[in-house]
Design an enzyme around this catalytic site. Structure first.
Site, PDB file in Angstrom:
ATOM      1  N   ASP A  58     -10.538  46.768  49.418  1.00  0.00           N
ATOM      2  CA  ASP A  58      -9.300  46.003  49.570  1.00  0.00           C
ATOM      3  C   ASP A  58      -8.661  46.467  50.871  1.00  0.00           C
ATOM      4  OD1 ASP A  58      -6.651  45.113  49.591  1.00  0.00           O
ATOM      5  OD2 ASP A  58      -6.465  45.227  47.408  1.00  0.00           O
ATOM      6  N   ASN A  85     -13.369  40.164  58.460  1.00  0.00           N
ATOM      7  CA  ASN A  85     -13.288  38.745  58.092  1.00  0.00           C
ATOM      8  C   ASN A  85     -12.188  38.455  57.076  1.00  0.00           C
ATOM      9  OD1 ASN A  85     -14.516  35.924  57.429  1.00  0.00           O
ATOM     10  ND2 ASN A  85     -14.493  37.015  55.475  1.00  0.00           N
ATOM     11  N   TYR A 173       0.910  32.499  58.896  1.00  0.00           N
ATOM     12  CA  TYR A 173      -0.523  32.650  59.179  1.00  0.00           C
ATOM     13  C   TYR A 173      -0.817  32.653  60.682  1.00  0.00           C
ATOM     14  CZ  TYR A 173      -5.528  31.641  59.243  1.00  0.00           C
ATOM     15  OH  TYR A 173      -6.886  31.687  59.488  1.00  0.00           O
ATOM     16  N   LYS A 177      -2.365  35.693  63.146  1.00  0.00           N
ATOM     17  CA  LYS A 177      -3.616  35.656  63.919  1.00  0.00           C
ATOM     18  C   LYS A 177      -3.324  35.984  65.395  1.00  0.00           C
ATOM     19  CE  LYS A 177      -6.633  34.898  60.688  1.00  0.00           C
ATOM     20  NZ  LYS A 177      -7.711  35.854  60.376  1.00  0.00           N
ATOM     21  N   THR A 208     -13.010  25.890  53.077  1.00  0.00           N
ATOM     22  CA  THR A 208     -13.060  27.064  52.189  1.00  0.00           C
ATOM     23  C   THR A 208     -11.803  27.045  51.310  1.00  0.00           C
ATOM     24  OG1 THR A 208     -11.784  28.499  53.657  1.00  0.00           O
ATOM     25  CG2 THR A 208     -14.180  28.488  53.994  1.00  0.00           C
TER      26      THR A 208
HETATM   27  P1  NAP Z   1     -11.626  32.344  51.949  1.00  0.00           P
HETATM   28  O1  NAP Z   1     -12.768  31.530  51.445  1.00  0.00           O
HETATM   29  O2  NAP Z   1     -10.312  32.245  51.281  1.00  0.00           O
HETATM   30  O3  NAP Z   1     -12.120  33.867  51.974  1.00  0.00           O
HETATM   31  C1  NAP Z   1     -11.236  34.902  52.300  1.00  0.00           C
HETATM   32  C2  NAP Z   1     -11.893  36.204  51.901  1.00  0.00           C
HETATM   33  O4  NAP Z   1     -10.964  37.269  52.215  1.00  0.00           O
HETATM   34  C3  NAP Z   1     -12.170  36.302  50.399  1.00  0.00           C
HETATM   35  O5  NAP Z   1     -13.366  37.012  50.191  1.00  0.00           O
HETATM   36  C4  NAP Z   1     -10.978  37.107  49.889  1.00  0.00           C
HETATM   37  O6  NAP Z   1     -11.241  37.826  48.695  1.00  0.00           O
HETATM   38  C5  NAP Z   1     -10.850  38.069  51.056  1.00  0.00           C
HETATM   39  N1  NAP Z   1      -9.597  38.814  51.014  1.00  0.00           N
HETATM   40  C6  NAP Z   1      -8.322  38.361  50.975  1.00  0.00           C
HETATM   41  N2  NAP Z   1      -7.462  39.388  50.905  1.00  0.00           N
HETATM   42  C7  NAP Z   1      -8.212  40.524  50.894  1.00  0.00           C
HETATM   43  C8  NAP Z   1      -7.919  41.901  50.819  1.00  0.00           C
HETATM   44  N3  NAP Z   1      -6.660  42.356  50.719  1.00  0.00           N
HETATM   45  N4  NAP Z   1      -8.934  42.785  50.850  1.00  0.00           N
HETATM   46  C9  NAP Z   1     -10.217  42.355  50.936  1.00  0.00           C
HETATM   47  N5  NAP Z   1     -10.571  41.062  50.971  1.00  0.00           N
HETATM   48  C10 NAP Z   1      -9.575  40.158  50.953  1.00  0.00           C
HETATM   49  O7  NAP Z   1     -11.321  32.045  53.487  1.00  0.00           O
HETATM   50  P2  NAP Z   1     -12.261  31.803  54.760  1.00  0.00           P
HETATM   51  O8  NAP Z   1     -11.906  30.483  55.302  1.00  0.00           O
HETATM   52  O9  NAP Z   1     -13.672  32.125  54.447  1.00  0.00           O
HETATM   53  O10 NAP Z   1     -11.638  32.890  55.751  1.00  0.00           O
HETATM   54  C11 NAP Z   1     -12.385  33.931  56.358  1.00  0.00           C
HETATM   55  C12 NAP Z   1     -11.676  34.332  57.647  1.00  0.00           C
HETATM   56  O11 NAP Z   1     -11.752  33.253  58.594  1.00  0.00           O
HETATM   57  C13 NAP Z   1     -10.187  34.633  57.476  1.00  0.00           C
HETATM   58  O12 NAP Z   1      -9.829  35.742  58.294  1.00  0.00           O
HETATM   59  C14 NAP Z   1      -9.520  33.367  57.990  1.00  0.00           C
HETATM   60  O13 NAP Z   1      -8.215  33.602  58.456  1.00  0.00           O
HETATM   61  C15 NAP Z   1     -10.466  32.996  59.118  1.00  0.00           C
HETATM   62  N6  NAP Z   1     -10.356  31.598  59.538  1.00  0.00           N
HETATM   63  C16 NAP Z   1     -10.663  30.591  58.671  1.00  0.00           C
HETATM   64  C17 NAP Z   1     -10.552  29.267  59.087  1.00  0.00           C
HETATM   65  C18 NAP Z   1     -10.892  28.120  58.179  1.00  0.00           C
HETATM   66  O14 NAP Z   1     -10.701  26.962  58.602  1.00  0.00           O
HETATM   67  N7  NAP Z   1     -11.373  28.368  56.971  1.00  0.00           N
HETATM   68  C19 NAP Z   1     -10.128  28.978  60.388  1.00  0.00           C
HETATM   69  C20 NAP Z   1      -9.823  30.014  61.250  1.00  0.00           C
HETATM   70  C21 NAP Z   1      -9.960  31.325  60.812  1.00  0.00           C
HETATM   71  P3  NAP Z   1     -10.813  37.236  47.242  1.00  0.00           P
HETATM   72  O15 NAP Z   1     -11.924  36.324  46.813  1.00  0.00           O
HETATM   73  O16 NAP Z   1     -10.715  38.475  46.412  1.00  0.00           O
HETATM   74  O17 NAP Z   1      -9.511  36.524  47.397  1.00  0.00           O
END
Ligand code: NAP
Length: 250
Positions: A58, A85, A173, A177, A208
């Site tokens: 975490d 990530n 958010y 970033k 996601t």
């Molecule tokens: P996601 O499916 O919601 O996955 C987020 C991951 O982060 C999950 O495994 C979640 O775990 C974990 N997490 C959250 N809080 C945490 C903590 N305190 N400790 C450890 N793990 C934690 O989102 P995603 O889209 O794959 O996002 C991945 C990264 O890409 C993020 O940094 C996001 O900001 C970035 N990003 C995403 C997008 C997009 O369009 N999706 C665009 C730009 C950047 P749980 O399952 O336990 O909640």
């Protein structure tokens, strides 16, 4: 000590992180699937198969971070790649409808407690995990740190009145970033005389849980730039911010 390169991906139990972990395993790395929930991490590691190991992590819990670093040293003896990530876009209770979640981001209404919680994960979590893993990364022949940034945190893009996603630049958010990009650059500058390269990957708008699957890119597409940066050779860059199409304005 492991003879294969070892990578840690935080928040790798689902979404883009899980795909990054899968891709790094395909490239022959031993992958540590970071997950704050151990059972979710175990399921994800199993879905990747051989070479993937779940690790409880975490990023907002210093005891969990310290224990993970200790376990990596004892069980794997090395760390070559760190992909920061894990990230959140919303700090309220689960189940809140997406439109309401967007409203919680409006500067005039945003709860400062919620904004702090988002920074705890997206900014301070990355700092704390990087600090804890650096002793191991410094011992690797050429370590790579990749932080998951976002063009939504680009001040250059969002200060342009013609930028089409500008209305999404809220209080929580996107600025988290922006701060992550800044701290990533600070690490890159500090480490530029070492063999450690620090770069920021933007996955693009990826479907996601983070956006209720409204993203237009697949996780396979979203993972690509981070994986490329995790695997760059000694001539590769450090201190960059890019997506699959090239540099992203800071
Ligand atoms: P996601 O499916 O919601 O996955 C987020 C991951 O982060 C999950 O495994 C979640 O775990 C974990 N997490 C959250 N809080 C945490 C903590 N305190 N400790 C450890 N793990 C934690 O989102 P995603 O889209 O794959 O996002 C991945 C990264 O890409 C993020 O940094 C996001 O900001 C970035 N990003 C995403 C997008 C997009 O369009 N999706 C665009 C730009 C950047 P749980 O399952 O336990 O909640």
């Amino acid at each position: 000590m492991h003879d294969k390169r070892v990578a840690l991906v935080t928040g790798a139990n689902k979404g883009i992180g899980l795909q990054i972990a899968k891709d790094l395993a395909i490239h022959g790395l031993v992958v540590l699937v970071g997950s704050r929930n151990s059972a979710n991490g175990a399921t994800a590691a199993k879905s990747i198969g051989e070479g993937a190991h779940a690790i409880q992590l975490d990023v907002t819990d210093q005891a969990s971070i310290t224990a993970a670093a200790q376990r990596i040293r004892e069980e794997f003896g090395r760390l070559d790649v760190l992909v920061n990530n894990a990230g959140i876009a919303f700090a309220g209770k689960p189940g809140v409808p997406f439109e309401e979640r967007l409203n919680s981001n409006i500067p005039s209404f945003a709860s400062t407690d919620d904004v702090r919680r988002i920074y705890e994960t997206n900014v301070f979590g990355v700092m704390a995990v990087t600090q804890a893993m650096l002793p191991l990364l410094r011992e690797a022949p050429g370590a790579r740190i990749v932080n998951m940034g976002s063009s939504s945190g680009s001040l250059t893009l969002n200060s342009n009145p013609d930028h089409k996603h500008r209305q999404m630049f809220g209080a929580a958010y996107s600025p988290s970033k922006t701060a992550l990009h800044a701290i990533s650059l600070a690490f890159a500058i500090e480490l530029e005389k070492t063999n450690i390269k620090v770069n920021i990957a933007c996955p693009g708008f990826t479907a996601t849980d983070l956006n209720n699957f409204r993203g237009t890119r697949t996780v396979e597409q979203g993972a690509r730039e981070a994986v490329r940066l995790a695997l760059i050779g000694p001539d590769g860059p450090t201190g960059t911010f890019s997506d699959e199409d090239g540099p992203v304005p800071w």
